[in-house]
Design a protein around this motif. Structure first.
Motif, PDB file in Angstrom:
ATOM      1  N   ASP A   1     -12.619   5.853 -42.001  1.00 23.66           N
ATOM      2  CA  ASP A   1     -13.207   6.634 -40.910  1.00 23.66           C
ATOM      3  C   ASP A   1     -13.349   8.064 -41.422  1.00 23.66           C
ATOM      4  O   ASP A   1     -12.404   8.854 -41.391  1.00 23.66           O
ATOM      5  N   TYR A   2     -14.529   8.371 -41.932  1.00 22.21           N
ATOM      6  CA  TYR A   2     -14.726   9.623 -42.658  1.00 22.21           C
ATOM      7  C   TYR A   2     -14.498  10.828 -41.749  1.00 22.21           C
ATOM      8  O   TYR A   2     -13.852  11.805 -42.149  1.00 22.21           O
TER       9      TYR A   2
ATOM     10  N   SER B   1     -10.424   0.301 -44.517  1.00 22.55           N
ATOM     11  CA  SER B   1     -11.122   0.942 -43.398  1.00 22.55           C
ATOM     12  C   SER B   1     -11.206   2.440 -43.672  1.00 22.55           C
ATOM     13  O   SER B   1     -10.180   3.099 -43.881  1.00 22.55           O
TER      14      SER B   1
ATOM     15  N   ASP C   1     -18.877  -2.523 -38.525  1.00 18.76           N
ATOM     16  CA  ASP C   1     -19.037  -1.579 -39.639  1.00 18.76           C
ATOM     17  C   ASP C   1     -18.712  -2.197 -40.990  1.00 18.76           C
ATOM     18  O   ASP C   1     -18.366  -1.485 -41.929  1.00 18.76           O
ATOM     19  N   HIS C   2     -18.818  -3.516 -41.112  1.00 15.66           N
ATOM     20  CA  HIS C   2     -18.527  -4.148 -42.397  1.00 15.66           C
ATOM     21  C   HIS C   2     -19.616  -3.801 -43.407  1.00 15.66           C
ATOM     22  O   HIS C   2     -20.809  -3.819 -43.102  1.00 15.66           O
ATOM     23  N   ARG C   3     -19.201  -3.479 -44.622  1.00 12.03           N
ATOM     24  CA  ARG C   3     -20.135  -3.094 -45.692  1.00 12.03           C
ATOM     25  C   ARG C   3     -20.043  -4.127 -46.824  1.00 12.03           C
ATOM     26  O   ARG C   3     -18.943  -4.518 -47.237  1.00 12.03           O
TER      27      ARG C   3
ATOM     28  N   GLN D   1     -22.161   1.897 -53.930  1.00  8.59           N
ATOM     29  CA  GLN D   1     -22.267   2.524 -52.620  1.00  8.59           C
ATOM     30  C   GLN D   1     -21.242   3.657 -52.469  1.00  8.59           C
ATOM     31  O   GLN D   1     -20.088   3.514 -52.892  1.00  8.59           O
TER      32      GLN D   1
ATOM     33  N   HIS E   1     -17.913   5.311 -39.762  1.00  8.32           N
ATOM     34  CA  HIS E   1     -16.826   4.369 -40.021  1.00  8.32           C
ATOM     35  C   HIS E   1     -17.343   3.241 -40.893  1.00  8.32           C
ATOM     36  O   HIS E   1     -18.434   2.711 -40.660  1.00  8.32           O
ATOM     37  N   HIS E   2     -16.559   2.853 -41.912  1.00  9.43           N
ATOM     38  CA  HIS E   2     -16.968   1.843 -42.875  1.00  9.43           C
ATOM     39  C   HIS E   2     -15.765   0.927 -43.167  1.00  9.43           C
ATOM     40  O   HIS E   2     -14.619   1.387 -43.204  1.00  9.43           O
ATOM     41  N   TYR E   3     -16.063  -0.355 -43.363  1.00 10.97           N
ATOM     42  CA  TYR E   3     -15.012  -1.331 -43.633  1.00 10.97           C
ATOM     43  C   TYR E   3     -15.512  -2.332 -44.664  1.00 10.97           C
ATOM     44  O   TYR E   3     -16.671  -2.760 -44.637  1.00 10.97           O
ATOM     45  N   TRP E   4     -14.647  -2.700 -45.604  1.00  9.03           N
ATOM     46  CA  TRP E   4     -14.981  -3.739 -46.573  1.00  9.03           C
ATOM     47  C   TRP E   4     -13.719  -4.509 -46.928  1.00  9.03           C
ATOM     48  O   TRP E   4     -12.600  -4.033 -46.725  1.00  9.03           O
TER      49      TRP E   4
ATOM     50  N   TYR F   1     -19.928   6.493 -49.347  1.00  3.70           N
ATOM     51  CA  TYR F   1     -19.988   6.633 -47.890  1.00  3.70           C
ATOM     52  C   TYR F   1     -19.493   8.009 -47.456  1.00  3.70           C
ATOM     53  O   TYR F   1     -18.482   8.515 -47.950  1.00  3.70           O
TER      54      TYR F   1
END
Length: 493
Positions: A446-447, A444, A317-319, A367, A373-376, A369
């Motif tokens: 996790d919406y 990280s 889930d890397h953005r 961006q 799940h999103h990670y940067w 979100y």
């Protein structure tokens, strides 16, 4: 078994040179007996002295010397006794050996085992006493057995006592086993009952909240539908008015036009209804703090206390983020690809985009979100930076007494990197975190779980802080940079 007298007699019939029963025994003037060949060989060696040296003959037993070599005569009596001994030995090797068990005979000499050698710890025969065990400690079987039997009885008593002690310990272990099983079963019953009660309470709260949202949704949709119907009726009347007006305009007869014109009412200007408000945040607000606490408890505190495990927030889930130049403060200089931001206080950066931009030294990412799940990851040049996420409604203006506005309201969350610690910000409240300072930081989101976590990225991932909340709008990464600081958005293939 031979008697001690017989044993001593047999010892006297052994030549002290060859340690065997005499063969042609002869007697010296000193009275000692030897095999004729043995004493002859002994004197022959004494004769082999260098030329000029004094020659002499001595007795191997008493060391008595003789000027001339004594004449050797056969000891007839001793020879007869030796022959009797040999006959007895032959009988033992014959008939008696068949009667004696194999384990009761000496494995070397075939003689009955009669004594015990304490030095070699084995049973021996009379020949062993002269040959191997001549200078060893030898005792009778009865004496040695008495000692060993006393030791064995003592060992047996100790074994019995140890057996009783072990049986008592085993009994206690069995009692502990029953106690552990009973306690664990009782505890499981209590825990299951407690969790069932909590689960029911959560389900009841869930359905009540969902029912309230559905009720508010139905009411809002009803108001919108009423406004829509009102507008539809008015639109139909306006359509009828337009048709009559168009017909009247097309009428060629002046008299008819003038007579019909007063009958055509002018359309009323209808006031446009106020848009129906449907404030999602206000519906969640009564239980938002409760859900935040419950979420932290269930997703962070409880799993960590029951089964701690190392975080693994990345996955697939890397953005790859980019800065939004339209939002950047005028002192923030962005790289060509909008992946690096630098605070340059010496000159205003030449940005051509129009629209609102931050008065604080902040910049949003392009961006945003929502679900999933999103990670940067980002790299910071030094301390005195803030990274976080926010709803799009974050104020453009600064707040008095603060250089940044990330985490000062209910729609933004931030982590401030200071020289000696971290500060977690939300709703204007801060929490101090003593943790190692990292150049690379991971975020990280996790919406769905309402979980926002910040990590230090090194040889291993180190959790710095987690926010638990109920998110209602898309979240945008946001950054604040102090003078001379740089933030780089890390990219991955």
């Amino acid at each position: 078994m031979a008697s001690p007298v017989s044993q001593k007699l047999e010892e006297k019939l052994v030549c002290s040179i060859c340690l065997e029963l005499f063969r042609v025994p002869v007697t010296l003037p000193c009275g000692h007996n030897f095999c004729k060949c043995c004493i002859s060989d002994h004197w022959h060696k004494q004769e082999q002295v260098p030329t000029g040296a004094e020659k002499g003959y001595t007795c191997p037993e008493c060391r008595r010397g003789f000027e001339q070599r004594p004449y050797l005569e056969k000891n007839v009596t001793l020879c007869s006794v030796v022959e009797l001994a040999r006959d007895g030995e032959a009988r033992v090797s014959g008939t008696e050996r068949c009667e004696v068990a194999q384990g009761e005979l000496c494995p070397q000499h075939g003689r009955p085992l009669e004594l015990y050698c304490q030095d070699e710890r084995r049973c021996i025969c009379c020949i062993c006493t002269v040959r191997q065990c001549q200078r060893h400690r030898r005792v009778l079987f009865e004496e040695e057995r008495s000692k060993k039997q006393a030791l064995l009885k003592e060992s047996l008593e100790k074994a019995q006592e140890e057996s009783k002690r072990i049986e008592q310990v085993m009994q206690k272990l069995e009692e502990q086993t029953r106690s552990i099983k009973d306690s664990s079963e009782g505890l499981k019953s209590v825990i299951l009952s407690k969790f069932a009660l909590l689960k029911k309470a959560l389900e009841d709260c869930q359905w009540q909240t969902v029912a309230r949202i559905e009720q508010e949704q139905a009411a809002a949709l009803g108001r919108v539908e009423e406004d829509w119907s009102l507008m539809k009726d008015r639109l139909d009347l306006l359509g009828q008015h337009r048709e009559r007006a168009e017909c009247l305009l097309a009428c060629p007869n002046h008299r008819t036009f003038l007579q019909e014109f007063p009958l055509l009412p002018s359309p009323e200007i209808l006031k446009v209804p106020v848009p129906t408000e449907f404030d999602v945040a206000s519906m969640v607000k009564p239980i938002a703090e409760i859900l935040t606490d419950v979420s932290r408890l269930l997703l962070e505190d409880l799993p960590g206390s029951v089964a701690p495990k190392a975080p693994d927030p990345i996955g697939q889930d890397h953005r790859n983020l980019t800065f939004d130049p339209k939002t950047a403060n005028k002192y923030l200089e962005l790289s060509k690809g909008n992946r690096k931001a630098k605070h340059s206080p010496s000159a205003v950066c030449g940005q051509q985009e129009h629209g609102p931009r931050f008065e604080p030294w902040q910049v949003l990412c392009t961006q945003g979100y929502g679900h999933g799940h999103h990670y940067w990851e980002v790299k910071v040049s030094s301390h005195s930076v803030v990274l976080g996420v926010t709803y799009r409604s974050l104020p453009w203006e600064g707040q008095q007494g603060h250089k940044f506005n990330i985490g000062l309201n209910g729609g933004s969350w931030g982590l401030q990197v200071r020289e000696d610690c971290y500060l977690a910000w939300h709703e204007g409240r801060r929490e101090k975190i003593q943790e190692q300072l990292y150049k690379n930081l991971g975020v990280s989101l996790d919406y769905g779980k309402g979980l926002l976590s910040f990590y230090g990225v090194g040889k291993r991932m180190q959790l710095i802080h987690s926010f638990h909340n109920v998110f209602t709008e898309p979240l945008y990464p946001v950054f604040w940079l102090c003078e001379g600081r740089t933030v780089t958005l890390c990219q991955r293939e």
